[in-house]
Write an enzyme that holds these catalytic residues in place. Structure first.
Site, PDB file in Angstrom:
ATOM      1  N   GLU A 190      10.916   9.070   9.453  1.00  0.00           N
ATOM      2  CA  GLU A 190       9.819   9.716   9.839  1.00  0.00           C
ATOM      3  C   GLU A 190       8.552   8.990   9.721  1.00  0.00           C
ATOM      4  O   GLU A 190       7.686   8.927  10.732  1.00  0.00           O
ATOM      5  CB  GLU A 190       9.725  11.021   8.996  1.00  0.00           C
ATOM      6  CG  GLU A 190       8.294  11.882   9.515  1.00  0.00           C
ATOM      7  CD  GLU A 190       8.675  12.534  10.800  1.00  0.00           C
ATOM      8  OE1 GLU A 190       7.729  12.094  11.860  1.00  0.00           O
ATOM      9  OE2 GLU A 190       9.357  13.410  10.931  1.00  0.00           O
ATOM     10  N   GLY A 225     -10.483  -3.357   7.664  1.00  0.00           N
ATOM     11  CA  GLY A 225      -9.193  -3.340   7.065  1.00  0.00           C
ATOM     12  C   GLY A 225      -8.313  -2.511   8.268  1.00  0.00           C
ATOM     13  O   GLY A 225      -7.255  -2.127   8.086  1.00  0.00           O
ATOM     14  N   ILE A 281       1.761  11.854  10.632  1.00  0.00           N
ATOM     15  CA  ILE A 281       2.201  12.999  11.606  1.00  0.00           C
ATOM     16  C   ILE A 281       3.583  13.020  11.760  1.00  0.00           C
ATOM     17  O   ILE A 281       4.403  12.300  12.278  1.00  0.00           O
ATOM     18  CB  ILE A 281       1.499  12.231  13.116  1.00  0.00           C
ATOM     19  CG1 ILE A 281       0.118  11.993  13.005  1.00  0.00           C
ATOM     20  CG2 ILE A 281       1.693  13.610  13.957  1.00  0.00           C
ATOM     21  CD1 ILE A 281      -0.393  11.400  14.104  1.00  0.00           C
ATOM     22  N   ARG A 332       8.195  -9.057  -5.021  1.00  0.00           N
ATOM     23  CA  ARG A 332       8.172 -10.343  -5.056  1.00  0.00           C
ATOM     24  C   ARG A 332       8.237 -10.967  -6.576  1.00  0.00           C
ATOM     25  O   ARG A 332       8.962 -12.106  -6.498  1.00  0.00           O
ATOM     26  CB  ARG A 332       7.182 -11.066  -4.309  1.00  0.00           C
ATOM     27  CG  ARG A 332       7.425 -10.829  -2.730  1.00  0.00           C
ATOM     28  CD  ARG A 332       6.483 -11.780  -1.738  1.00  0.00           C
ATOM     29  NE  ARG A 332       6.642 -11.772  -0.395  1.00  0.00           N
ATOM     30  CZ  ARG A 332       5.895 -10.890   0.263  1.00  0.00           C
ATOM     31  NH1 ARG A 332       4.945 -10.522  -0.233  1.00  0.00           N
ATOM     32  NH2 ARG A 332       6.021 -10.770   1.553  1.00  0.00           N
ATOM     33  N   ASN A 374       0.730  -1.147   0.090  1.00  0.00           N
ATOM     34  CA  ASN A 374       0.018   0.030  -0.034  1.00  0.00           C
ATOM     35  C   ASN A 374       0.751   1.254  -0.092  1.00  0.00           C
ATOM     36  O   ASN A 374       0.669   2.349  -0.659  1.00  0.00           O
ATOM     37  CB  ASN A 374      -0.876  -0.173   1.059  1.00  0.00           C
ATOM     38  CG  ASN A 374      -1.915  -1.000   1.161  1.00  0.00           C
ATOM     39  OD1 ASN A 374      -2.272  -1.688   0.200  1.00  0.00           O
ATOM     40  ND2 ASN A 374      -2.555  -1.520   2.212  1.00  0.00           N
ATOM     41  N   VAL A 375       1.893   1.398   0.865  1.00  0.00           N
ATOM     42  CA  VAL A 375       2.693   2.433   0.869  1.00  0.00           C
ATOM     43  C   VAL A 375       3.511   2.611  -0.414  1.00  0.00           C
ATOM     44  O   VAL A 375       3.832   3.655  -0.889  1.00  0.00           O
ATOM     45  CB  VAL A 375       3.405   2.610   2.310  1.00  0.00           C
ATOM     46  CG1 VAL A 375       4.459   3.562   2.425  1.00  0.00           C
ATOM     47  CG2 VAL A 375       2.582   2.455   3.556  1.00  0.00           C
ATOM     48  N   LYS A 420       7.593   1.811  18.429  1.00  0.00           N
ATOM     49  CA  LYS A 420       7.360   3.372  18.317  1.00  0.00           C
ATOM     50  C   LYS A 420       8.012   3.991  19.394  1.00  0.00           C
ATOM     51  O   LYS A 420       8.804   5.157  19.295  1.00  0.00           O
ATOM     52  CB  LYS A 420       6.057   3.736  17.846  1.00  0.00           C
ATOM     53  CG  LYS A 420       5.823   3.084  16.352  1.00  0.00           C
ATOM     54  CD  LYS A 420       4.209   3.374  16.375  1.00  0.00           C
ATOM     55  CE  LYS A 420       3.679   2.726  14.882  1.00  0.00           C
ATOM     56  NZ  LYS A 420       2.317   2.655  14.614  1.00  0.00           N
ATOM     57  N   VAL A 480       7.092   6.141  12.745  1.00  0.00           N
ATOM     58  CA  VAL A 480       6.298   6.601  13.834  1.00  0.00           C
ATOM     59  C   VAL A 480       5.014   7.489  13.611  1.00  0.00           C
ATOM     60  O   VAL A 480       5.325   8.498  12.841  1.00  0.00           O
ATOM     61  CB  VAL A 480       7.050   7.163  14.959  1.00  0.00           C
ATOM     62  CG1 VAL A 480       6.261   7.630  16.172  1.00  0.00           C
ATOM     63  CG2 VAL A 480       8.200   6.267  15.457  1.00  0.00           C
ATOM     64  N   GLU A 515      -4.918  -6.309  10.943  1.00  0.00           N
ATOM     65  CA  GLU A 515      -4.431  -7.353  10.204  1.00  0.00           C
ATOM     66  C   GLU A 515      -5.178  -8.916  10.539  1.00  0.00           C
ATOM     67  O   GLU A 515      -5.910  -8.916  11.597  1.00  0.00           O
ATOM     68  CB  GLU A 515      -2.964  -7.478  10.471  1.00  0.00           C
ATOM     69  CG  GLU A 515      -2.147  -6.427  10.227  1.00  0.00           C
ATOM     70  CD  GLU A 515      -2.017  -5.956   8.879  1.00  0.00           C
ATOM     71  OE1 GLU A 515      -2.132  -6.832   8.106  1.00  0.00           O
ATOM     72  OE2 GLU A 515      -1.633  -4.606   8.569  1.00  0.00           O
TER      73      GLU A 515
END
Length: 437
Positions: free
Chosen positions: A133, A191, A140, A50, A18-19, A209, A136, A194
């Site tokens: 960044e 969602g 934000i 993958r 996703n990221v 974190k 965590v 997990e």
């Protein structure tokens, strides 16, 4: 600007979940704006996945590779963005990138909570950047304010809600009265949780974190193993209902705190647990899957950072902020902040940490029980701030809220209560944070 300085900055992205997909999208869609902000073109050289044979929407198939090591080693790659997760493989790839003189951006909290020292030393040795960044609280901005904006101040405490899954669960339980298992199932359907939610609900994610935040805030190396951890699986609707009667709610908090002894000796407390907080506290209003972090420092006072703590686009925004900074440093010859561990403060065991407590117990419904229970608290040196009696007969219950006491004293009190004939069961023991008492 000379042609040499303005040469393209090559970027490798490792992982396209996703990221990673959002980072690739932003790099592709906003390349003009990014070029202007950096002072040179920023070019995506490749994406490690993958299975490179599977098409990815919006991505040139020629950019896909299933060999991340080869991608990292390419001479036209200047910055590596690690988004594959896990620990050992990312550690190997990041070390290889740093040793080859490439800057690295990672969102990998589990990795940084264990190997931040090793990776930071490699970055310093090779005079490149290591930014994290996004590790965590998602979008934000917390790491950069601690490392840069407050670099001249002294941070005393960092506390916050840094896991969206648990915050959603506790918020829903408080609002609907549903039990933990029901809300967890709903979080999975939406969602937010997990398939295996252990890392979230048992506090491991928040502890990683907390280790990162404590390391930065107090200029000392703190790992996830140093963080005291409790999860939310034992929280009941009765706990939330009782908290409301004390004008409180319950949140899973990550707390990093500077402890100063009477002789001036300083230590660090790093801990994660569900706690009652007063409704007027700023963290009490943070609901759903949102995160918030409150920083308290000597001169700046209290600062609060609030927003979406997870998700592809929000986390990618934090990654891109780091990427632009690292690319600018490549263009202009600068470097980001180095790891600061000069203080080397020890981490205090949870036994030595003082806070307030909420203790709920089922008791025998007969005269003198309250006096016996209060006497046991007093004998352990734990002062009672408030008592609530509820129910009758087999449902008789006492709820005690204490003044500040050490965790050791409180644990000994609970152990003694469990041995009393008049106490049927100690149902719940929670901390109370966010008060000055």
């Amino acid at each position: 600007m000379s042609d040499t300085v303005a040469r393209p900055i090559g970027v490798a992205v490792l992982g396209m979940g996703n990221v990673g997909a959002e980072v690739v999208r932003i790099l592709t869609d906003s390349d003009g704006d990014i070029r202007e902000r950096v002072g040179a073109p920023v070019v995506l050289r490749g994406v490690a996945v993958r299975d490179a044979s599977v098409p990815r929407e919006g991505v040139d198939p020629a950019l896909l590779t299933s060999d991340p090591s080869a991608l990292v080693a390419r001479e036209d790659v200047d910055i590596v963005v690690e988004l594959i997760g896990g620990v050992e493989l990312p550690r190997t790839l990041i070390l290889a990138a740093l040793e080859a003189g490439k800057s690295v951006i990672t969102a990998n909290k589990a990795l940084m909570a264990v190997h931040a020292g090793e990776l930071s030393e490699a970055a310093a040795r090779n005079r490149v950047d290591l930014y994290f960044e996004a590790a965590v609280a998602g979008a934000i901005p917390v790491i950069r304010p601690l490392t840069q904006s407050l670099a001249g101040d002294s941070v005393n405490r960092v506390a916050g809600i840094v896991n969206g899954t648990t915050n959603y669960i506790l918020s829903e339980m408080a609002e609907t009265g549903a039990v933990y298992s029901e809300v967890l199932a709903e979080a999975g359907r939406l969602g937010y949780a997990e398939a295996d939610p252990t890392a979230d609900v048992e506090g491991y994610d928040a502890a990683a974190k907390a280790a990162i935040l404590a390391s930065i805030a107090f200029h000392s190396r703190v790992t996830a193993d140093d963080v005291y951890r409790e999860g939310i699986t034992s929280i009941t609707p009765a706990d939330l209902e009782a908290a409301a009667k004390f004008d409180c709610t319950i949140k899973l908090l990550a707390i990093c705190e500077r402890l100063t002894e009477d002789d001036g000796r300083e230590r660090i407390s790093a801990r994660v647990y569900p706690a009652l907080i007063p409704l007027e506290h700023p963290l009490a209003t943070v609901n759903g899957a949102f995160n918030a972090v409150v920083v308290e420092s000597e001169n700046a006072g209290r600062l609060m950072f609030y927003g979406q703590g997870a998700g592809g686009a929000p986390t990618a925004a934090a990654v891109m902020g780091d990427l632009v900074m690292a690319a600018r440093n490549r263009v202009y010859g600068g470097r980001g902040p180095l790891e600061s561990t000069y203080a080397s403060l020890p981490v205090a065991p949870i036994d030595d940490v003082q806070t307030r407590y909420y203790v709920s117990m089922r008791v025998a419904d007969r005269p003198g029980v309250l006096e016996q229970v209060a006497g046991e608290f007093a004998s352990q040196g734990v002062s009672i701030a408030a008592v609530r009696q509820e129910g009758a007969g087999e449902d008789a219950r006492l709820i005690v809220v204490t003044h500040r006491a050490s965790d050791r004293a409180q644990s000994e009190t609970v152990a003694a209560l469990e041995e009393m004939d008049s106490v049927i069961k100690v149902s719940s023991v929670l901390r109370l944070e966010g008060t000055n008492e």
